[in-house]
Design a protein around this motif. Sequence first.
Motif, PDB file in Angstrom:
ATOM      1  N   LEU A  45      -6.209   7.188  -7.359  1.00 49.82           N
ATOM      2  CA  LEU A  45      -6.975   5.996  -6.966  1.00 49.82           C
ATOM      3  C   LEU A  45      -6.133   4.906  -7.780  1.00 49.82           C
ATOM      4  N   GLU A 104      -4.250   1.811  -5.927  1.00 48.16           N
ATOM      5  CA  GLU A 104      -4.985   0.668  -5.924  1.00 48.16           C
ATOM      6  C   GLU A 104      -4.435  -0.744  -6.722  1.00 48.16           C
ATOM      7  N   THR A 105      -4.695  -0.297  -7.910  1.00 49.80           N
ATOM      8  CA  THR A 105      -4.196  -1.744  -8.640  1.00 49.80           C
ATOM      9  C   THR A 105      -2.710  -1.958  -8.530  1.00 49.80           C
ATOM     10  N   LYS A 121      -5.950   8.328   1.004  1.00 50.93           N
ATOM     11  CA  LYS A 121      -6.360   6.968   0.862  1.00 50.93           C
ATOM     12  C   LYS A 121      -7.807   6.750   1.093  1.00 50.93           C
ATOM     13  N   PHE A 132       0.989  -1.108   0.136  1.00 50.31           N
ATOM     14  CA  PHE A 132       0.111   0.069   0.195  1.00 50.31           C
ATOM     15  C   PHE A 132       0.863   1.234  -0.137  1.00 50.31           C
ATOM     16  N   SER A 154     -10.126   7.831  -1.621  1.00 53.77           N
ATOM     17  CA  SER A 154     -10.114   6.742  -2.619  1.00 53.77           C
ATOM     18  C   SER A 154     -10.966   5.615  -2.292  1.00 53.77           C
ATOM     19  N   ASP A 155     -10.745   5.348  -1.123  1.00 49.32           N
ATOM     20  CA  ASP A 155     -11.674   4.158  -0.519  1.00 49.32           C
ATOM     21  C   ASP A 155     -13.222   4.543  -0.683  1.00 49.32           C
ATOM     22  N   HIS A 158     -11.887  -5.024  -8.688  1.00 45.13           N
ATOM     23  CA  HIS A 158     -10.596  -5.077  -8.216  1.00 45.13           C
ATOM     24  C   HIS A 158     -10.267  -6.610  -7.542  1.00 45.13           C
ATOM     25  N   ASN A 195      -2.520  -3.939  -5.153  1.00 50.63           N
ATOM     26  CA  ASN A 195      -2.981  -5.325  -5.432  1.00 50.63           C
ATOM     27  C   ASN A 195      -2.173  -6.368  -6.226  1.00 50.63           C
TER      28      ASN A 195
END
Length: 441
Positions: free
Chosen positions: A265, A269-270, A188, A166, A191-192, A417, A273
């Motif tokens: 974001l 995020e991607t 963050k 993260f 974005s969430d 996602h 992950n």
Amino acid sequence: MAIRTVDDATPSPVAPPKACPVSRIGAEFNPFHGAQLEDPYPFYARARREEPVFYSPVTRLWYVTRYDDIVAVLRDPARFSSAQSVDLPLDFTPETREAIRTSYLSRCSLIDNDPPSHTQIRRMVNKAFAARRIADLEARVRAIAADLIDRFAARGHADLVEELAFPLPMRVILSVLGAPEGDLGQLKRWSDDWMTLVAVQLTPERQREVVGRLLESERYWTSLIEERRARPRDDLLSDLVEASQEEQPPVPLLQLVNVCAVLVLAGHETTMNLLGLCVHRLLREPDALRLVGEDPANIPGAVEETLRADTSVHALMRTTTAPVEVGGVKLPKGAQLALLFASANHDEAHFQDGARFDLRREDATRHLAFGHGVHFCVGAPLARLEVRVALELLIERLPGLRLVPDQEITYVVNPIHRGLKALQIAWDARGDEGARLALRA
């Protein structure tokens, strides 16, 4: 990303014709829990064989599972609009709809937009990124990754997601944009909130709460943009502001706010992950881990194979603008499709033994993890760079890297996602600080 409401002019998603009953595949599909959340690939393989295009009453989406069908959709933006490519069919209160309509949340971005609007925004972003050459960012990425690993290397164990996957891409994208690193936690949360608003059916009270916070983010980015207009700096945000003014007509403020929020974001995020999934996969595959340990030149192959085999961007949506046929299934205007990139990347017609994780797979780069065509991910080179550098340092710095045994592996519940909530790793820690730093020399 733009959030559409029922008042918008874009085609509205529709349910399947009443004369077309939900099939067995559609009735059994539920990506939110159980085996299909933990390992959806066997179900996708079955769908590709039995019903490559099916309707899910759970998500109210038509799912497209085969590689060729998905590529055909991506190549036809006129009949398959991206305008709702990240939005699930959700119900909003009138208050929420009005707040969305008048804010940056209603503005299209690189992801959920069609030409010619998409062309202008893409041109602006490409111009700004050109000034921030990806190759020139490696030293910055390496320094941030090394700093994060320094914080836990002597301990012998860590949660990879929380302590590296993260913060690394988040710190990198904030550094590139020029946003204060001290704002990381707040950005963050925003974005969430945005992902929650487009992917989860919220109560009216929760809608009010989430939208209220997102309007705070609009004020935040507006302030930074106006600051850069008055006093440009050597950062991506200044480049974006300059490029936005060079467009004819100039890109509106709310559109620029949307682009900045989407870059944060999508920029973390991607990649977060992907890094978590890549390390998890390598630590479960002894042969693959040995290959990257013996020769760092194998690390890019590990990144590409993870992108193919365990795709972090699992799906994106398209909406039909006219009656069409996909995979032999006739769909009405306004049908919302979920393009299952994760399924396409296992399609036997394109990837031999697609379920096998193989670092030396020659066709791995043909995956659709970053999309295809005009919507190919502008941040793909940066994501690849960040994950490659992180893997190099993890393998170099943490001898005997392994999974903590008997941990419960849980995945983020999200139809778009795919990522891990946590990943506990361990290694043979070296207590001597001097020896540890020597490894970095």
